[in-house]
Structure formats: C-alpha cells, structure tokens
Design an enzyme around this catalytic site. Sequence first.
Site, PDB file in Angstrom:
ATOM      1  N   ASN A  23       0.558  -0.923   0.110  1.00  5.67           N
ATOM      2  CA  ASN A  23      -0.120   0.021  -0.048  1.00  5.67           C
ATOM      3  C   ASN A  23       1.044   1.239  -0.159  1.00  5.67           C
ATOM      4  OD1 ASN A  23       1.147   0.335   2.761  1.00  5.67           O
ATOM      5  ND2 ASN A  23      -0.713   0.348   3.936  1.00  5.67           N
ATOM      6  N   ASP A  98       5.915 -16.132  15.239  1.00  9.28           N
ATOM      7  CA  ASP A  98       7.249 -16.202  15.592  1.00  9.28           C
ATOM      8  C   ASP A  98       6.256 -15.316  17.435  1.00  9.28           C
ATOM      9  OD1 ASP A  98       9.906 -14.961  17.522  1.00  9.28           O
ATOM     10  OD2 ASP A  98       9.838 -13.832  15.378  1.00  9.28           O
ATOM     11  N   ASP A 199      11.231 -16.946  20.868  1.00  3.67           N
ATOM     12  CA  ASP A 199      11.720 -16.074  20.926  1.00  3.67           C
ATOM     13  C   ASP A 199      12.342 -15.757  22.482  1.00  3.67           C
ATOM     14  OD1 ASP A 199      13.196 -13.140  20.105  1.00  3.67           O
ATOM     15  OD2 ASP A 199      11.608 -12.157  21.787  1.00  3.67           O
ATOM     16  N   GLU A 254      15.139 -20.486  20.005  1.00  3.88           N
ATOM     17  CA  GLU A 254      16.102 -19.310  20.074  1.00  3.88           C
ATOM     18  C   GLU A 254      16.844 -19.903  21.161  1.00  3.88           C
ATOM     19  OE1 GLU A 254      16.985 -14.859  19.055  1.00  3.88           O
ATOM     20  OE2 GLU A 254      15.570 -15.412  20.601  1.00  3.88           O
ATOM     21  N   HIS A 327      17.210 -12.083  11.405  1.00  6.83           N
ATOM     22  CA  HIS A 327      16.975 -10.672  11.573  1.00  6.83           C
ATOM     23  C   HIS A 327      18.269  -9.655  12.727  1.00  6.83           C
ATOM     24  CE1 HIS A 327      14.589 -12.452  14.603  1.00  6.83           C
ATOM     25  NE2 HIS A 327      14.838 -10.450  14.977  1.00  6.83           N
ATOM     26  N   ASP A 328      18.506 -10.437  13.519  1.00  7.13           N
ATOM     27  CA  ASP A 328      19.641 -10.151  14.467  1.00  7.13           C
ATOM     28  C   ASP A 328      20.921 -10.079  14.088  1.00  7.13           C
ATOM     29  OD1 ASP A 328      17.557  -9.423  16.249  1.00  7.13           O
ATOM     30  OD2 ASP A 328      17.705 -11.666  16.886  1.00  7.13           O
TER      31      ASP A 328
HETATM   32  O1  TEU Z   1      17.459 -11.758  20.087  1.00  7.85           O
HETATM   33  C1  TEU Z   1      18.035 -11.968  21.665  1.00  7.85           C
HETATM   34  C2  TEU Z   1      18.803 -11.695  21.443  1.00  7.85           C
HETATM   35  O2  TEU Z   1      19.708 -12.644  21.891  1.00  7.85           O
HETATM   36  C3  TEU Z   1      19.209 -10.718  20.641  1.00  7.85           C
HETATM   37  O3  TEU Z   1      18.769 -10.208  21.347  1.00  7.85           O
HETATM   38  C4  TEU Z   1      20.821 -11.121  20.521  1.00  7.85           C
HETATM   39  O4  TEU Z   1      21.442 -11.345  21.799  1.00  7.85           O
HETATM   40  C5  TEU Z   1      21.364  -8.998  19.269  1.00  7.85           C
HETATM   41  O5  TEU Z   1      20.709  -9.204  18.123  1.00  7.85           O
HETATM   42  C6  TEU Z   1      22.441  -9.849  18.936  1.00  7.85           C
HETATM   43  O6  TEU Z   1      23.275  -8.538  17.985  1.00  7.85           O
HETATM   44  C7  TEU Z   1      15.701 -12.200  20.225  1.00  7.85           C
HETATM   45  C8  TEU Z   1      14.769 -11.630  18.721  1.00  7.85           C
HETATM   46  O7  TEU Z   1      15.157 -12.008  18.087  1.00  7.85           O
HETATM   47  C9  TEU Z   1      14.832  -9.748  18.590  1.00  7.85           C
HETATM   48  O8  TEU Z   1      14.981  -9.248  17.287  1.00  7.85           O
HETATM   49  C10 TEU Z   1      14.605  -9.097  19.970  1.00  7.85           C
HETATM   50  O9  TEU Z   1      15.267  -8.056  19.498  1.00  7.85           O
HETATM   51  C11 TEU Z   1      14.823  -9.471  21.179  1.00  7.85           C
HETATM   52  O10 TEU Z   1      14.781 -11.118  20.967  1.00  7.85           O
HETATM   53  C12 TEU Z   1      14.137  -9.002  22.134  1.00  7.85           C
HETATM   54  O11 TEU Z   1      12.630 -10.040  21.951  1.00  7.85           O
HETATM   55 CA    CA Z   2       2.267  -0.462   3.697  1.00  4.83          CA
END
Ligand code: TEU
Ligand code: CA
Length: 554
Positions: A23, A98, A199, A254, A327-328
């Site tokens: 959108n 998630d 998570d 995780e 994504h981390d």
């Molecule tokens: O990530 C947990 C986690 O251990 C991360 O914070 C990690 O230590 C860090 O990204 C390293 O760079 C999970 C999710 O995947 C993350 O996106 C969230 O920010 C976090 O939990 C809190 O929910």
């Molecule tokens: Ca959008």
Amino acid sequence: MKKAWWKEGVIYQIYPRSFMDLNNDGVGDLKGIISKLDYLKSLNIDIVWLSPVYQSPNDDNGYDISDYLAISGEFGDMNDFDELLKGLHDRGLKLVMDLVVNHTSDEHEWFKASRASKNNSKRDYYIWRPGRNGSPPNNMQSFFGGSAWAYDETTSAYYLHYFTKKQPDLNWDNPKVREEVHQIMRYWLDKGVDGFRMDVIPLISKNPEFLDIESDDFWDVVNKEYANGPNVHKYLREMNESVMSKYDAFSVGEGVGVSPAQANDYVGADRKELDILYHFGHVVIDFGARGKYDPVKFSLVDFKNIFNDWYQALGESGWNCIYLDNHDFPRMVSRFGNDNHYHKESAKLLITLLSTLRGTLSLYQGNEIGMTNVKFDSIEDYKDVEAKNAYNEAIENGLSDREFISALHKQSRDNARTPMQWSDSKNGGFTDKEPWIKINPNYKSINVQQQDNDPDSILNYYRKILQVRKLHNTWVYGYYESLDNDNHRIYCYRRWDNERSYLIILNFSNDGVTYHQPLLEKINRIVISNYPNPEIDHRAISLKPWESVVFEIN
Ligand code: TEU
Ligand code: CA
C-alpha cells in the site's frame, strides 16, 4: 533418527517490515507478502517463519507485543492474515509464527494493570522488586544496555526488563501467566498455523533471588545467569503437554545462552519440550568479552569446531537448526563470505554449506540473492533501538562517531533489515514512498528481477540446491564427519547413511588451493558445484577462490 516433516522442511524467514510494501506507506505489509506467494513457492522452501506481526508500539520492531491476538494496523488486519495463511497452505507451504513471551510491551493491558497498583490482580504477571537504597535490586544489565531494572514511580518499585524498558519480563512463576500464554498459542494453532519460533525461550525462568553478578564475561553471564533458569524445563514440558502435543505443529526455540552440553535438555527426543533449537555458536563467534561491538578474530577452524561440537552434542537424539544469519545478525555473505570480489561465488558456497549440514535449514529473506551489509553514514539512518543505545553508550565512553559507525557497518542488526531488493527500479521495487529504513544502494546490481533471468545467478543456484536437497534425505538425516579439520582454508566433510555417501568440499578463501583428499578416488558424480567443471586429478582438486563442490561418492 526419527523422521519428521519439520526436520526436512526448509524455513524461510520473512521480516515483514522489510519484505514488500503493497500500500506504499514505506512499511512492508501482509498484502505485500501475499503478492509474493508464488515467488516464495518458486524458491523451493517449505515453511515461512513470520517475524512478529502482532499489535506493537514497535520499540523493538514488533518484539514488544501489546496484543497477541491482533494484527498490527501497519501490516494489515486479521482478514489479510487469514488470506496469507490460506495462500501458503494452498501452495503446500507451512507457516510458523514468532512467539515472544519472555516479555510483553509495556503498553500491553496486563502491564498497564500491573503497574497501576501493588494489589491489582495483574501485579504478579511481571517481576517487581524494591530498590536497594535508591539503586536497582541487583546489577543485572539489559541486553540493550543499561540496568535490566526500571524504576516505576506509581508504586515506587522496579520491574525487570532483559531488553528495553518498554519490554517488561513476564513472571513465568505465576501459573496464570503460563495459562495465558497457552491460550494465545491455542488461538493461533486453532487458526491453523503450523508452529512457533520461540523468542529467547531459555530466559523465561528467573532465579527469584536476583543476586549481584560477579563475572563480566558477557556470554558466560548469559549462560549462567539469564538463560537456563531453575524452572525452564518444567515450564516447557508443561507447554508441550498442554498445547503443542495436541497439534501437528512444531516448535523451534531461539537457543540464546544454551551450551552444547545443555542442548539436549531442551530438544532431546525423550524430553518432550522443544523440537528444534537454534544455537548461537557461530553467530556470536566474533563477539568479545564485552559483546558484539568488541569483536575478536576467528578462524575457519574455530568455525568448523562449532558445527562439530553441536553435531556431537545433539547426537542421534536432539535436533539442530542450520542458519548463518537472521534479522539479528549481519548478512552472511558479508560476514562469512566475500561480498566484494567473490560475491556470487561465496554466496553460493554458503548456501551449499547450509544445505548439506544436518538439521532443519533456516534461510533469511535476501539470502537467495546474496544481499549484503549496508554502510549508513549517519546514526540517523540506523533504526534499531539496540544500535542507537549502543551508539549513545559508546559516545559517552569516549569513542568517536566515526569509530562506532564503522562498528555498526560490521555488526548492526540493521544490516539485515534493509528492504528486500526486488528490482533495479526506485527503492528496489519495495515501495514507492520513502521506506522506513533506507535501502542498500547496491539494489541496482543485486536484485531478484535481474537474478531471476540469469541461469547462473545466486537465486537460481539456491532454487536448484533446495530442489536437490528434497531428493537427498541423507543431507538432512545422514551422519556427518569433518575431514582435515585443521585445514584453515578448506571445509571438507562427509555425509552418509546406509544408502548414499557425499563428499562436500568448500574453499573458504580468496586463493586458488590445490587440495588433496583420498576420498576423491571414490567419486561417483558431481551433484552440484558453483563453478563449471571442477578440476579433479586423481586424489587432488584445484579449487578456485570460494569454489564449492558436492560429490556423491561410492
Ligand atoms: O533476540 C534475542 C537476542 O539474544 C538478541 O537480542 C541478540 O543478543 C542480539 O540481537 C545480538 O545482536 C530476540 C529477537 O530475535 C530480537 O529481534 C529481539 O530484539 C529480542 O529477542 C527481544 O525480543
Ligand atoms: Ca505498507
């Protein structure tokens, strides 16, 4: 080894904010994902893992949930969600949600009630403690910097938050909290979702004493003081018994803070807790004693040893998740490959590694085209709360802006969060408007449209090897042995079962290498390679930079 669909299935993680904005408001959405369903199917993946799409004030991009049963307005609504789920199922794909239940958002109704007074019915949904002479209850630090305790004036007490102040930790020792979580899970499972990615699940059980922590080695502290708390296994067994075991669904935890020796306490076949664990071994390989922005050097041998140790530790009982980024973490081709001179070769090599290790394969959006890290010039362009907090802390400690920006170039989570690069048109075809985070300028040369049309592209290699993997259960379940483990440029290993045997040779270097390997005498055929016509002479192979070859051997 017991077989299961979720062991063979390949997971593709979608970070909804950055996948596709239909959108045109700059933020990816569910309709955007729906518009790409045929693309997802064309990748030969099996399971989509959706990073959080629930209602959230987005302090941590959806990992701070204010309503677990509602879809965030930015992403669409429940009708969109149902359409997405049906669209996936119609194509034979599964969906994993998630589940973020170590903490909620501070804007969740439970927390609003909890903080309102000391005697309300939700007070014990969270972890409250008095201060110590005007200081926090203990010296625990948040993962995102500063104390893990926040003072709340209304009731003159501190609440615990392992992540940001806007992510208060739930009190799992309260049976009502556990029942609420089970209800949330049932809601989504009854809708037909196929499982959960859980998570920071090893963090849910806290030691209620909250003594001061002595050690200052970050990962040692995470392992001993944050993860693996006294009741974590009890709570996971309970969750499995009262929810997961009633559905044909799987759980992938995780595994932050879980050591190889502890892994089978979570995923051992007899434990009835979680199905899969994704460990942090290689993704924190370069984290120093003070964490990710204090990086240390590592060698290919260190890297291999992590895979070896985890393979050994899980044995024939537990089950692993194979991934190199999400994504981390920084983009895999920038971190473990060469995103400059050997972009295409090293991206294909890493996909080969992932596809041929034992475990459930989990790929992240953009891996299929070799998306790379990004180098933003200014802290303003970084959106991640973790990056911003770390920046402020570093500047306070006397680091220069330039120094920390270059650390962000290497380690920032935003490396993985730039918009998906669909084409070379404006904003990579992700949106017509300003995207919520800038696109990587290399979208002009790295994008889906261009690679779709090129038979030799990373994208088409990815599709092919995943197709091949479906025919080769040996890659999923077979035994694994690293050969010449001390070789610091070549990762060579064998995968086999009673029926078939494979030899995988990966040149993790910018050099041509002549590699001697007696098993080369037993080659039956080449299954896949990232250069045409590998040069083999009897027991030696002349490998080009970042060359990868998978052989079937007799
Ligand atoms: O990530 C947990 C986690 O251990 C991360 O914070 C990690 O230590 C860090 O990204 C390293 O760079 C999970 C999710 O995947 C993350 O996106 C969230 O920010 C976090 O939990 C809190 O929910
Ligand atoms: Ca959008």
